[in-house]
Structures are given as structure tokens and as C-alpha cells.
Design a protein around this motif. Structure first.
Motif, PDB file in Angstrom:
ATOM      1  N   ALA A 173      22.658 -33.821  -9.200  1.00 21.19           N
ATOM      2  CA  ALA A 173      21.238 -33.809  -8.848  1.00 21.19           C
ATOM      3  C   ALA A 173      21.042 -33.224  -7.455  1.00 21.19           C
ATOM      4  O   ALA A 173      21.719 -33.632  -6.503  1.00 21.19           O
ATOM      5  CB  ALA A 173      20.660 -35.222  -8.901  1.00 21.19           C
ATOM      6  N   ALA A 174      20.123 -32.259  -7.352  1.00 18.37           N
ATOM      7  CA  ALA A 174      19.808 -31.656  -6.051  1.00 18.37           C
ATOM      8  C   ALA A 174      19.007 -32.636  -5.212  1.00 18.37           C
ATOM      9  O   ALA A 174      18.023 -33.219  -5.684  1.00 18.37           O
ATOM     10  CB  ALA A 174      19.027 -30.367  -6.253  1.00 18.37           C
ATOM     11  N   ILE A 175      19.428 -32.814  -3.963  1.00 20.07           N
ATOM     12  CA  ILE A 175      18.719 -33.702  -3.041  1.00 20.07           C
ATOM     13  C   ILE A 175      18.287 -32.861  -1.846  1.00 20.07           C
ATOM     14  O   ILE A 175      19.048 -32.602  -0.919  1.00 20.07           O
ATOM     15  CB  ILE A 175      19.604 -34.883  -2.600  1.00 20.07           C
ATOM     16  N   ASN A 176      17.040 -32.404  -1.919  1.00 18.54           N
ATOM     17  CA  ASN A 176      16.418 -31.674  -0.815  1.00 18.54           C
ATOM     18  C   ASN A 176      14.943 -32.048  -0.790  1.00 18.54           C
ATOM     19  O   ASN A 176      14.492 -32.895  -1.569  1.00 18.54           O
ATOM     20  CB  ASN A 176      16.629 -30.162  -0.958  1.00 18.54           C
ATOM     21  N   GLY A 177      14.177 -31.452   0.104  1.00 20.71           N
ATOM     22  CA  GLY A 177      12.760 -31.779   0.178  1.00 20.71           C
ATOM     23  C   GLY A 177      12.514 -33.262   0.393  1.00 20.71           C
ATOM     24  O   GLY A 177      13.206 -33.926   1.185  1.00 20.71           O
ATOM     25  N   ASP A 178      11.554 -33.828  -0.347  1.00 17.00           N
ATOM     26  CA  ASP A 178      11.244 -35.253  -0.229  1.00 17.00           C
ATOM     27  C   ASP A 178      12.446 -36.125  -0.558  1.00 17.00           C
ATOM     28  O   ASP A 178      12.609 -37.217  -0.001  1.00 17.00           O
ATOM     29  CB  ASP A 178      10.090 -35.618  -1.164  1.00 17.00           C
ATOM     30  N   ARG A 179      13.289 -35.667  -1.480  1.00 16.84           N
ATOM     31  CA  ARG A 179      14.473 -36.457  -1.848  1.00 16.84           C
ATOM     32  C   ARG A 179      15.404 -36.643  -0.659  1.00 16.84           C
ATOM     33  O   ARG A 179      15.952 -37.732  -0.448  1.00 16.84           O
ATOM     34  CB  ARG A 179      15.225 -35.766  -2.988  1.00 16.84           C
ATOM     35  N   LEU A 180      15.611 -35.570   0.104  1.00 16.64           N
ATOM     36  CA  LEU A 180      16.493 -35.672   1.261  1.00 16.64           C
ATOM     37  C   LEU A 180      15.893 -36.587   2.320  1.00 16.64           C
ATOM     38  O   LEU A 180      16.598 -37.413   2.919  1.00 16.64           O
ATOM     39  CB  LEU A 180      16.748 -34.280   1.848  1.00 16.64           C
ATOM     40  N   ILE A 181      14.591 -36.463   2.550  1.00 14.18           N
ATOM     41  CA  ILE A 181      13.940 -37.346   3.525  1.00 14.18           C
ATOM     42  C   ILE A 181      14.072 -38.795   3.075  1.00 14.18           C
ATOM     43  O   ILE A 181      14.342 -39.697   3.882  1.00 14.18           O
ATOM     44  CB  ILE A 181      12.459 -36.973   3.701  1.00 14.18           C
ATOM     45  N   ALA A 182      13.888 -39.044   1.782  1.00 11.53           N
ATOM     46  CA  ALA A 182      14.003 -40.400   1.254  1.00 11.53           C
ATOM     47  C   ALA A 182      15.418 -40.942   1.443  1.00 11.53           C
ATOM     48  O   ALA A 182      15.603 -42.107   1.835  1.00 11.53           O
ATOM     49  CB  ALA A 182      13.614 -40.424  -0.226  1.00 11.53           C
ATOM     50  N   LEU A 183      16.416 -40.104   1.182  1.00  8.32           N
ATOM     51  CA  LEU A 183      17.810 -40.543   1.323  1.00  8.32           C
ATOM     52  C   LEU A 183      18.120 -40.896   2.768  1.00  8.32           C
ATOM     53  O   LEU A 183      18.688 -41.965   3.057  1.00  8.32           O
ATOM     54  CB  LEU A 183      18.744 -39.448   0.817  1.00  8.32           C
ATOM     55  N   ILE A 184      17.767 -40.002   3.690  1.00  9.14           N
ATOM     56  CA  ILE A 184      18.005 -40.284   5.106  1.00  9.14           C
ATOM     57  C   ILE A 184      17.224 -41.519   5.540  1.00  9.14           C
ATOM     58  O   ILE A 184      17.736 -42.376   6.287  1.00  9.14           O
ATOM     59  CB  ILE A 184      17.613 -39.059   5.967  1.00  9.14           C
ATOM     60  N   SER A 185      15.989 -41.646   5.072  1.00  8.22           N
ATOM     61  CA  SER A 185      15.161 -42.804   5.443  1.00  8.22           C
ATOM     62  C   SER A 185      15.770 -44.102   4.941  1.00  8.22           C
ATOM     63  O   SER A 185      15.773 -45.116   5.652  1.00  8.22           O
ATOM     64  CB  SER A 185      13.746 -42.638   4.875  1.00  8.22           C
ATOM     65  N   ALA A 186      16.295 -44.094   3.713  1.00 13.72           N
ATOM     66  CA  ALA A 186      16.911 -45.302   3.163  1.00 13.72           C
ATOM     67  C   ALA A 186      18.109 -45.734   4.004  1.00 13.72           C
ATOM     68  O   ALA A 186      18.305 -46.930   4.282  1.00 13.72           O
ATOM     69  CB  ALA A 186      17.341 -45.049   1.721  1.00 13.72           C
ATOM     70  N   ILE A 187      18.918 -44.757   4.422  1.00 14.03           N
ATOM     71  CA  ILE A 187      20.089 -45.069   5.248  1.00 14.03           C
ATOM     72  C   ILE A 187      19.670 -45.611   6.614  1.00 14.03           C
ATOM     73  O   ILE A 187      20.185 -46.625   7.086  1.00 14.03           O
ATOM     74  CB  ILE A 187      20.968 -43.808   5.411  1.00 14.03           C
ATOM     75  N   VAL A 188      18.703 -44.924   7.254  1.00 19.19           N
ATOM     76  CA  VAL A 188      18.310 -45.301   8.616  1.00 19.19           C
ATOM     77  C   VAL A 188      17.507 -46.593   8.623  1.00 19.19           C
ATOM     78  O   VAL A 188      17.649 -47.414   9.550  1.00 19.19           O
ATOM     79  CB  VAL A 188      17.516 -44.151   9.274  1.00 19.19           C
ATOM     80  N   LEU A 189      16.672 -46.820   7.614  1.00 21.94           N
ATOM     81  CA  LEU A 189      15.897 -48.068   7.574  1.00 21.94           C
ATOM     82  C   LEU A 189      16.791 -49.281   7.410  1.00 21.94           C
ATOM     83  O   LEU A 189      16.448 -50.385   7.871  1.00 21.94           O
ATOM     84  CB  LEU A 189      14.867 -48.008   6.446  1.00 21.94           C
ATOM     85  N   ALA A 190      17.950 -49.110   6.781  1.00 23.55           N
ATOM     86  CA  ALA A 190      18.899 -50.220   6.687  1.00 23.55           C
ATOM     87  C   ALA A 190      19.496 -50.540   8.054  1.00 23.55           C
ATOM     88  O   ALA A 190      19.865 -51.689   8.334  1.00 23.55           O
ATOM     89  CB  ALA A 190      20.008 -49.877   5.693  1.00 23.55           C
ATOM     90  N   GLU A 191      19.550 -49.531   8.917  1.00 24.98           N
ATOM     91  CA  GLU A 191      20.089 -49.716  10.268  1.00 24.98           C
ATOM     92  C   GLU A 191      19.010 -50.119  11.263  1.00 24.98           C
ATOM     93  O   GLU A 191      19.281 -50.844  12.222  1.00 24.98           O
ATOM     94  CB  GLU A 191      20.755 -48.417  10.731  1.00 24.98           C
ATOM     95  N   HIS A 192      17.790 -49.640  11.046  1.00 29.09           N
ATOM     96  CA  HIS A 192      16.679 -49.890  11.962  1.00 29.09           C
ATOM     97  C   HIS A 192      15.448 -50.315  11.160  1.00 29.09           C
ATOM     98  O   HIS A 192      14.538 -49.517  10.915  1.00 29.09           O
ATOM     99  CB  HIS A 192      16.368 -48.629  12.781  1.00 29.09           C
ATOM    100  N   PRO A 193      15.409 -51.570  10.734  1.00 32.00           N
ATOM    101  CA  PRO A 193      14.293 -52.046   9.906  1.00 32.00           C
ATOM    102  C   PRO A 193      12.941 -51.825  10.592  1.00 32.00           C
ATOM    103  O   PRO A 193      12.796 -52.039  11.795  1.00 32.00           O
ATOM    104  CB  PRO A 193      14.589 -53.539   9.752  1.00 32.00           C
TER     105      PRO A 193
END
Length: 435
Positions: A173-193
Motif C-alpha cells: 500500500a502506498a503511503i503518501n499525501g494524507d496517509r503519510l501525514i496520518a502515519l507520522i501523526s500517529a507515531i508522534v502523538l504517541a510520544e507527545h499526546p
């Protein structure tokens, strides 16, 4: 030095300091000083005397690659092979003949990864295979094929100068555009709620719901990576914790990385999470982190070229975008209303600039949402003046099939044909779509 996605004839310099990338105003000041020194030297007013500068040869790339390796090793802290935390992982890199090949041999392989099947690693400014661009369909398709053929855990796509990136998960599955932002956000929100995520205004409503469902806040801002990053810097300065700033093109920065637009660093964050998930016994790979992201039913982009004299293009572009805004404000477009960025503590320069002293902008742009006759929201349109080329970009996104055609028809009949902008805009792309 880079031209990035632009033709090689538009090479330019990007400047950075310890506090991050320079703003447009700071770069302009540097250019003014350089021009002044050049003129002074040509006129014999100085600039050629004094001691010659001391020149040192420094291997910055090796130091940078080691920096990325050290980050991965330290944050993974693998319990059995600390120095080779990627042992047992297969990662495909598609550098598109840009300058991202180093990531394969200087980062991944030295950490133990198998990179067999990687694509187009050698730099070639003619780009014989495809444009090095994580948004390019060919780049993503070739990377997806390589990931599936080699059973890789991850595929990585870089743009020319590696300030943008995209990935392909283990399922292809290609992860770019909104998908990439969502992936990075999910990782960072776990670190910085609770952190705020800044994106450009082309991000979808589903991304907003994705971020908010994880306790974050989504700030929609102006298109342009420097605009998005500068907004994040501004929010942090005003006490609003903001760790992620990313355009839908894959151009983004993180607070922890000094607000630098660094595509390799984004991939490093994803790789670290991939290894952590395996160590924790979590199934599904990184793609599983965004399985609940709601995506639009339709998304289209039109380019309307500004015809006439090139010297008039910028003024015509402003005229077209501002006329669109006035048409909505004056009630001449039924069902349309200007959108804003929602609950944002710093609204200066956002989608609708309602300040007494509006900020200087590099290009005019607005986003508007559309409701049909039954008041059902069909989607939104983002119209903007291009910074680089004489055209107007028109992005549309709809939550229902056929919504983009309904919006395009409304705009075509109620604005493009009646406002007079068709006298200097080529509206054929929209017309063909409607018909």
C-alpha cells in the motif's frame, strides 16, 4: 543546491542555521547583500581586498548518515544486536536517480538491513526512469512492485533532494499525501499526546478526524512548505505545542529535528516504529497504524493557465483568486462558504485572514466548502495562485461519488463563466471534466 521538483534550469540554494531553515525574508536579505557586494566589486568600491577566506574540505554527508544511524540505534535500543537493529528487515529504496541513494548504503545496510531490489540509486539529473517524487504514480508503482516481489517490510521513495519522502508498507500500500501525514501523526502523538499537527489546506477532513481521535489538534494553513513550517514555529513560540508540520506533498518537518524539512528523518521515524512494533510482537506493519483513516471518495486537481503577457501573470492570478473570494462573500455562488482553520489560537494569515494588519503572502489562496440544495456537504475546493508558474491550481475533494463533478459544475457555471476570469484563464480542464 537543488532544483527539487522544478526543471534543472531553476537550481537554487537552501539556507539553514542551527535554529532551522531561513524564512523568505531572510533569504531575500541575503540575496540583496550579495547583489550589493557584486555591484560594489564591479565598480571597484571594495570586496576584493583583505585576507583570502580560509577554505576547509568537510565530509558532511558521512557525518549526516552517521547521525541518522545513531538515532535509529539509540531509539530502537535492540536487546540482542544494538549496532544492527535492522538485521532481519528488508527495505527497498527508490531514489529516482536523485541524491537519496546514500540512505541505502550509508544508513540501512550499515544497520543490517537487506536492501536487495532497491531502485535507481545512482544520481542522474536527466531522471531516465521517472520523476523522483513520492507523489509520482510511476515511482510509487515501481516501488510497490519491488516490495511485493522481494517480500520487503518497507519501501521508501525520495524526491530529488530528499526533503520529501513517501513509503510503501509490507502489503504494497502506498503511503503518501494524507496517509503519510496520518502515519507520522500517529507515531508522534504517541510520544507527545495532545500536540498540534499543522498541514496545508489541501488535507482532507478524514485526516482531521484521525488526528483528533488520537487526542491531537489539526491546524489547516496555507499551501507552501515554508508557510506550514513557519506556522508551526509560530505556534510553538506562542505556547501551542506543535510537533508535526507537513504538506500533503510529503514536504514536512518535526520540532524534534529543528524544524528542518528532511525526508530522510521522516523515514527514520517510520523505521524506528517498524522495528519497535516487531519487537513488541505487533502484527500488521506500519500500515496498520492508519487503517482507520477515512479517505475521500474523490479528489481531483485542475490547472488553469494564465494566458497573455507573462509580466501580467502575477497580477492576473491575484485577480482570479480574489474574485473567487468576493463572489462567495457577496452571495453570488449559491451553496458556497469560505472555510477557516477552526479552533486555532493563532489565526493570523490562516485560510481567511481576518486581521487588521494582514501578513505578507507569497501567493493568494482560499478554501471553500460546498453544500447542495438539501444542505448536505459535498466537499471543498482550494484555489491558489502558483508561486512558480503562471497558473491557478484548483484542488477539489468530495466525500461522496460524483461530488467533485457537482462542485465543478457549480464553479464553472456560477463563477468561471460569469465573473470574467475566463478572459485570461484557460478553463478547458474544468470544462472537459464537467462535460
Amino acid at each position: 543546491m537543488t532544483a527539487s521538483h522544478l526543471p534543472y534550469t531553476r537550481n537554487g540554494l537552501k539556507f539553514f542555521t542551527k535554529r532551522g531553515g531561513l524564512t523568505s525574508a531572510e533569504v531575500e536579505a541575503i540575496c540583496d547583500r550579495a547583489a550589493g557586494k557584486y555591484v560594489a566589486k564591479k565598480m571597484g568600491l571594495g570586496g576584493g581586498g583583505g585576507m583570502p577566506p580560509v577554505v576547509m574540505r568537510v565530509d558532511l554527508m558521512s557525518a549526516y548518515a552517521q547521525h541518522l544511524r545513531d538515532i535509529i540505534k539509540e531509539r530502537v535500543a535492540h536487546p540482542t544486536h544494538y549496532d544492527t537493529p535492522l538485521k532481519g528487515f528488508k527495505v527497498i529504496v527508490n531514489a529516482g536517480n536523485g541524491c537519496g541513494g546514500f540512505f541505502t548504503w550509508d544508513v540501512l545496510e550499515k544497520l543490517g538491513a537487506d536492501t536487495t531490489g532497491s531502485l535507481h540509486l545512482e544520481p542522474d539529473g536527466t531522471f531516465p526512469n521517472h520523476m523522483p517524487n513520492p507523489e509520482d504514480a510511476t515511482a510509487m508503482s515501481l516501488t510497490r512492485g519491488a516490495v511485493l516481489a522481494h517480500g520487503a517490510d518497507l519501501g521508501v521513495v525520495f524526491d530529488t533532494d530528499v526533503d520529501r519522502s513517501g513509503v510503501v508498507d509490507d502489503a504494497g500500500a502506498a503511503i503518501n499525501g494524507d496517509r503519510l501525514i496520518a502515519l507520522i501523526s500517529a507515531i508522534v502523538l504517541a510520544e507527545h499526546p495532545g500536540t498540534t499537527v499543522v498541514t496545508d489546506a489541501r488535507a482532507g477532513d478524514g485526516l482531521t478526524r484521525f488526528v483528533e481521535a488520537r487526542g491531537g489538534r489539526h491546524c489547516l494553513y496555507r499551501v507552501g512548505y515554508r508557510n506550514v513550517i513557519d506556522k508551526g514555529v509560530q505556534l510553538n513560540a506562542d505556547g501551542v505545542e506543535t510537533h508535526v508540520m507537513m504538506e500533503t506533498t510529503g514536504h514536512g518537518a518535526l520540532k524534534e529535528n529543528h524544524f528542518l524539512d528532511d525526508g530522510a528523518y521522516m523515514v527514520v521515524k517510520i523505521i524506528i516504529e517498524m522495528v519497535r512494533m516487531r519487537l513488541a510482537g505487533i502484527e500488521g506493519g506500519v500500515g496498520s497504524l492508519i487503517k482507520d483513516l477515512e479517505e475521500p471518495a474523490e479528489s481531483v486537481l485542475f490547472r488553469m493557465d494564465i494566458v497573455g503577457e507573462p509580466k501580467d501573470a502575477k497580477q492576473r492570478g491575484v485577480q482570479a483568486v480574489e474574485t473567487f473570494k468576493k463572489y462567495i462573500e457577496e452571495g453570488k455562488l449559491n451553496g458556497w462558504e469560505l472555510d477557516d482553520c477552526g479552533d486555532c489560537s493563532v489565526d493570523q494569515g490562516c485560510l481567511v485572514d481576518n486581521n487588521d494588519q494582514p501578513i505578507d503572502v507569497d501567493a493568494y489562496m482560499y478554501r471553500a466548502k460546498f453544500h447542495d440544495e438539501s444542505q448536505k456537504r459535498l466537499g471543498w475546493v482550494h484555489i491558489r495562485q502558483s508561486v512558480h508558474n503562471p497558473n491557478i491550481a484548483l484542488n477539489m475533494q468530495s466525500c461522496i461519488p460524483g461530488g467533485c463533478k457537482s462542485m465543478a459544475t457549480s464553479l464553472f457555471d456560477g463563477f468561471l463563466l460569469t465573473s470574467g476570469v475566463n478572459e485570461f484563464l484557460d478553463i478547458s480542464q474544468v470544462q472537459n471534466f464537467v462535460e
